[in-house]
Motif scaffolding. Structure first.
Motif, PDB file in Angstrom:
ATOM      1  N   LEU A 214       0.704  -1.302   0.468  1.00  0.00           N
ATOM      2  CA  LEU A 214       0.053  -0.446   0.032  1.00  0.00           C
ATOM      3  C   LEU A 214       1.068   1.356  -0.114  1.00  0.00           C
ATOM      4  O   LEU A 214       0.815   2.355   0.319  1.00  0.00           O
ATOM      5  CB  LEU A 214      -0.679   0.193   1.294  1.00  0.00           C
ATOM      6  CG  LEU A 214      -1.469  -1.042   1.731  1.00  0.00           C
ATOM      7  CD1 LEU A 214      -2.639  -1.088   2.688  1.00  0.00           C
ATOM      8  CD2 LEU A 214      -3.056  -1.024  -0.037  1.00  0.00           C
ATOM      9  N   THR A 215       2.314   1.267  -0.129  1.00  0.00           N
ATOM     10  CA  THR A 215       3.235   2.266  -0.220  1.00  0.00           C
ATOM     11  C   THR A 215       2.600   3.221  -1.669  1.00  0.00           C
ATOM     12  O   THR A 215       3.116   4.551  -1.464  1.00  0.00           O
ATOM     13  CB  THR A 215       4.599   1.950  -0.022  1.00  0.00           C
ATOM     14  OG1 THR A 215       4.877   1.304  -1.401  1.00  0.00           O
ATOM     15  CG2 THR A 215       4.934   1.521   1.282  1.00  0.00           C
ATOM     16  N   LYS A 216       2.073   2.851  -2.822  1.00  0.00           N
ATOM     17  CA  LYS A 216       2.528   3.331  -4.220  1.00  0.00           C
ATOM     18  C   LYS A 216       0.368   3.959  -3.775  1.00  0.00           C
ATOM     19  O   LYS A 216      -0.680   2.694  -3.605  1.00  0.00           O
ATOM     20  CB  LYS A 216       2.311   2.586  -4.519  1.00  0.00           C
ATOM     21  CG  LYS A 216       4.426   2.389  -5.268  1.00  0.00           C
ATOM     22  CD  LYS A 216       3.927   2.024  -6.483  1.00  0.00           C
ATOM     23  CE  LYS A 216       5.605   1.279  -6.690  1.00  0.00           C
ATOM     24  NZ  LYS A 216       5.743   1.370  -7.730  1.00  0.00           N
ATOM     25  N   PRO A 217       0.299   5.140  -4.513  1.00  0.00           N
ATOM     26  CA  PRO A 217      -1.488   4.971  -3.947  1.00  0.00           C
ATOM     27  C   PRO A 217      -2.081   4.227  -5.663  1.00  0.00           C
ATOM     28  O   PRO A 217      -1.731   3.109  -6.146  1.00  0.00           O
ATOM     29  CB  PRO A 217      -1.117   6.415  -5.762  1.00  0.00           C
ATOM     30  CG  PRO A 217      -0.033   7.249  -5.575  1.00  0.00           C
ATOM     31  CD  PRO A 217       1.507   6.100  -5.303  1.00  0.00           C
ATOM     32  N   CYS A 218      -2.982   4.500  -5.007  1.00  0.00           N
ATOM     33  CA  CYS A 218      -3.915   2.976  -5.991  1.00  0.00           C
ATOM     34  C   CYS A 218      -3.924   3.340  -7.394  1.00  0.00           C
ATOM     35  O   CYS A 218      -4.487   4.499  -7.416  1.00  0.00           O
ATOM     36  CB  CYS A 218      -5.847   2.822  -5.133  1.00  0.00           C
ATOM     37  SG  CYS A 218      -6.632   1.954  -6.040  1.00  0.00           S
ATOM     38  N   GLY A 219      -4.370   2.198  -8.033  1.00  0.00           N
ATOM     39  CA  GLY A 219      -4.374   2.465  -9.235  1.00  0.00           C
ATOM     40  C   GLY A 219      -5.261   2.948  -9.905  1.00  0.00           C
ATOM     41  O   GLY A 219      -5.607   3.671 -11.026  1.00  0.00           O
ATOM     42  N   ILE A 220      -6.159   2.059  -9.335  1.00  0.00           N
ATOM     43  CA  ILE A 220      -7.976   2.867  -9.482  1.00  0.00           C
ATOM     44  C   ILE A 220      -7.305   4.039  -9.628  1.00  0.00           C
ATOM     45  O   ILE A 220      -8.191   4.976 -10.790  1.00  0.00           O
ATOM     46  CB  ILE A 220      -8.442   2.121  -9.294  1.00  0.00           C
ATOM     47  CG1 ILE A 220      -8.523   0.497  -9.354  1.00  0.00           C
ATOM     48  CG2 ILE A 220     -10.364   2.383  -9.146  1.00  0.00           C
ATOM     49  CD1 ILE A 220      -9.451  -0.384  -8.537  1.00  0.00           C
ATOM     50  N   ASN A 221      -7.534   4.307  -8.499  1.00  0.00           N
ATOM     51  CA  ASN A 221      -7.557   6.228  -7.596  1.00  0.00           C
ATOM     52  C   ASN A 221      -6.756   6.760  -8.893  1.00  0.00           C
ATOM     53  O   ASN A 221      -7.238   8.193 -10.215  1.00  0.00           O
ATOM     54  CB  ASN A 221      -6.905   6.611  -6.586  1.00  0.00           C
ATOM     55  CG  ASN A 221      -7.475   7.662  -6.192  1.00  0.00           C
ATOM     56  OD1 ASN A 221      -8.221   8.014  -6.981  1.00  0.00           O
ATOM     57  ND2 ASN A 221      -6.927   8.959  -5.538  1.00  0.00           N
ATOM     58  N   ALA A 222      -5.485   6.742  -9.151  1.00  0.00           N
ATOM     59  CA  ALA A 222      -5.117   7.483 -10.196  1.00  0.00           C
ATOM     60  C   ALA A 222      -5.401   7.052 -11.887  1.00  0.00           C
ATOM     61  O   ALA A 222      -5.554   8.376 -12.287  1.00  0.00           O
ATOM     62  CB  ALA A 222      -3.285   6.316 -10.716  1.00  0.00           C
ATOM     63  N   ALA A 223      -5.954   5.474 -12.084  1.00  0.00           N
ATOM     64  CA  ALA A 223      -6.696   5.934 -13.487  1.00  0.00           C
ATOM     65  C   ALA A 223      -8.106   7.446 -13.778  1.00  0.00           C
ATOM     66  O   ALA A 223      -7.869   7.758 -13.836  1.00  0.00           O
ATOM     67  CB  ALA A 223      -7.164   4.429 -13.881  1.00  0.00           C
ATOM     68  N   MET A 224      -9.241   7.223 -12.649  1.00  0.00           N
ATOM     69  CA  MET A 224      -9.491   7.543 -12.146  1.00  0.00           C
ATOM     70  C   MET A 224      -9.101   9.269 -12.303  1.00  0.00           C
ATOM     71  O   MET A 224     -10.434   9.861 -12.884  1.00  0.00           O
ATOM     72  CB  MET A 224     -11.285   7.913 -10.911  1.00  0.00           C
ATOM     73  CG  MET A 224     -11.115   5.909 -11.035  1.00  0.00           C
ATOM     74  SD  MET A 224     -12.445   6.003 -12.361  1.00  0.00           S
ATOM     75  CE  MET A 224     -13.922   6.751 -12.165  1.00  0.00           C
ATOM     76  N   LEU A 225      -8.150   9.315 -11.390  1.00  0.00           N
ATOM     77  CA  LEU A 225      -7.356  11.305 -11.445  1.00  0.00           C
ATOM     78  C   LEU A 225      -7.576  11.630 -12.677  1.00  0.00           C
ATOM     79  O   LEU A 225      -7.553  12.780 -12.791  1.00  0.00           O
ATOM     80  CB  LEU A 225      -5.766  11.274 -10.402  1.00  0.00           C
ATOM     81  CG  LEU A 225      -7.668  11.377  -9.434  1.00  0.00           C
ATOM     82  CD1 LEU A 225      -5.990  11.453  -8.154  1.00  0.00           C
ATOM     83  CD2 LEU A 225      -8.619  12.383  -8.442  1.00  0.00           C
ATOM     84  N   ARG A 226      -6.516  10.163 -13.825  1.00  0.00           N
ATOM     85  CA  ARG A 226      -6.386  11.135 -14.883  1.00  0.00           C
ATOM     86  C   ARG A 226      -7.592  11.343 -16.160  1.00  0.00           C
ATOM     87  O   ARG A 226      -7.449  11.827 -16.527  1.00  0.00           O
ATOM     88  CB  ARG A 226      -4.896   9.993 -15.668  1.00  0.00           C
ATOM     89  CG  ARG A 226      -3.992  10.477 -15.011  1.00  0.00           C
ATOM     90  CD  ARG A 226      -3.373   8.933 -15.424  1.00  0.00           C
ATOM     91  NE  ARG A 226      -3.714   7.269 -16.323  1.00  0.00           N
ATOM     92  CZ  ARG A 226      -3.364   7.231 -15.323  1.00  0.00           C
ATOM     93  NH1 ARG A 226      -2.816   6.442 -13.996  1.00  0.00           N
ATOM     94  NH2 ARG A 226      -3.858   5.459 -15.580  1.00  0.00           N
ATOM     95  N   ALA A 227      -8.265  10.652 -15.558  1.00  0.00           N
ATOM     96  CA  ALA A 227      -9.232  10.917 -16.518  1.00  0.00           C
ATOM     97  C   ALA A 227     -10.195  12.034 -16.141  1.00  0.00           C
ATOM     98  O   ALA A 227     -11.247  12.645 -16.999  1.00  0.00           O
ATOM     99  CB  ALA A 227     -10.876   9.715 -16.461  1.00  0.00           C
ATOM    100  N   GLU A 228     -10.483  12.062 -15.221  1.00  0.00           N
ATOM    101  CA  GLU A 228     -11.027  13.603 -14.705  1.00  0.00           C
ATOM    102  C   GLU A 228      -9.828  15.072 -14.773  1.00  0.00           C
ATOM    103  O   GLU A 228     -10.367  16.159 -15.364  1.00  0.00           O
ATOM    104  CB  GLU A 228     -10.960  13.736 -12.665  1.00  0.00           C
ATOM    105  CG  GLU A 228     -12.326  15.370 -12.264  1.00  0.00           C
ATOM    106  CD  GLU A 228     -12.642  14.927 -10.824  1.00  0.00           C
ATOM    107  OE1 GLU A 228     -13.060  15.655 -10.735  1.00  0.00           O
ATOM    108  OE2 GLU A 228     -12.903  13.518 -10.426  1.00  0.00           O
ATOM    109  N   GLN A 229      -8.610  14.453 -14.532  1.00  0.00           N
ATOM    110  CA  GLN A 229      -8.356  15.366 -15.633  1.00  0.00           C
ATOM    111  C   GLN A 229      -8.360  16.201 -17.013  1.00  0.00           C
ATOM    112  O   GLN A 229      -8.688  17.291 -17.004  1.00  0.00           O
ATOM    113  CB  GLN A 229      -6.269  16.144 -15.173  1.00  0.00           C
ATOM    114  CG  GLN A 229      -6.351  15.638 -13.802  1.00  0.00           C
ATOM    115  CD  GLN A 229      -4.647  15.114 -13.642  1.00  0.00           C
ATOM    116  OE1 GLN A 229      -4.256  14.920 -14.548  1.00  0.00           O
ATOM    117  NE2 GLN A 229      -4.144  15.627 -12.175  1.00  0.00           N
TER     118      GLN A 229
END
Length: 168
Positions: free
Chosen positions: A108-123
């Motif tokens: 759990l040291t890296k951000p969740c891959g799902i969260n990262a993908a969702m944030l990229r889509a929102e950007q």
């Protein structure tokens, strides 16, 4: 992603306000009547637009709403953020840490891959909304209008526009 009806109402209201004369204002009731929406619901969104500096509120019997800045300086993102808030649409609650068999801490040291993908889509979504101004929307409507849309708005403004006596 689902945006509230308030976003549509706010965008249409800002577009309508862009047709006012320099000292003109429209009441919330007139905007609600034109769009066939609830005055109290629309008023909530007009207040949010005012708080965001998109529309200006003029009090009093000849008061109402008008744009606080030119249509080319108001983006769809400005309106969406005013109505929906600035928080991200996706909120990661780190459910990887829950359940009967949560992931071990070292995974759990890296951000969740799902969260990262969702944030990229929102950007990307926000970048597109930031690119489109109310002036762009007006130009697109003007390009396809045979005069019916402009005539409808002008006829309504002729009846409902109030002269505030002060210019923005």
């Amino acid at each position: 992603m689902k945006l509230s009806d308030g976003v549509e109402q706010a965008i249409h209201s800002v577009t309508m306000l862009s047709g006012l004369s320099a000292d003109g204002v429209l009441s919330a009731a007139a905007l609600a009547e034109f769009h066939g929406v609830s005055p109290s619901y629309l008023l909530k969104h007009l207040q949010a637009l005012s708080g965001a500096g998109i529309v200006q509120t003029l009090p009093g019997p000849k008061g109402g709403y008008r744009l606080a800045r030119p249509p080319e300086k108001v983006t769809l993102l400005d309106i969406v953020l005013a109505v929906e808030g600035a928080g991200p649409a996706f909120r990661c609650n780190e459910i990887r840490r829950r359940g009967p068999n949560p992931l071990p801490a070292h995974l759990l040291t890296k951000p969740c891959g799902i969260n990262a993908a969702m944030l990229r889509a929102e950007q990307a979504y926000r970048a597109e909304l930031r690119r489109v101004s109310i002036a762009d929307i007006l130009a697109d409507v003007g390009a396809m209008d045979d005069g019916t849309i402009v005539a409808r708005g002008c006829a309504f403004l002729d009846i409902h526009e109030r002269k505030s006596g002060s210019k923005a």
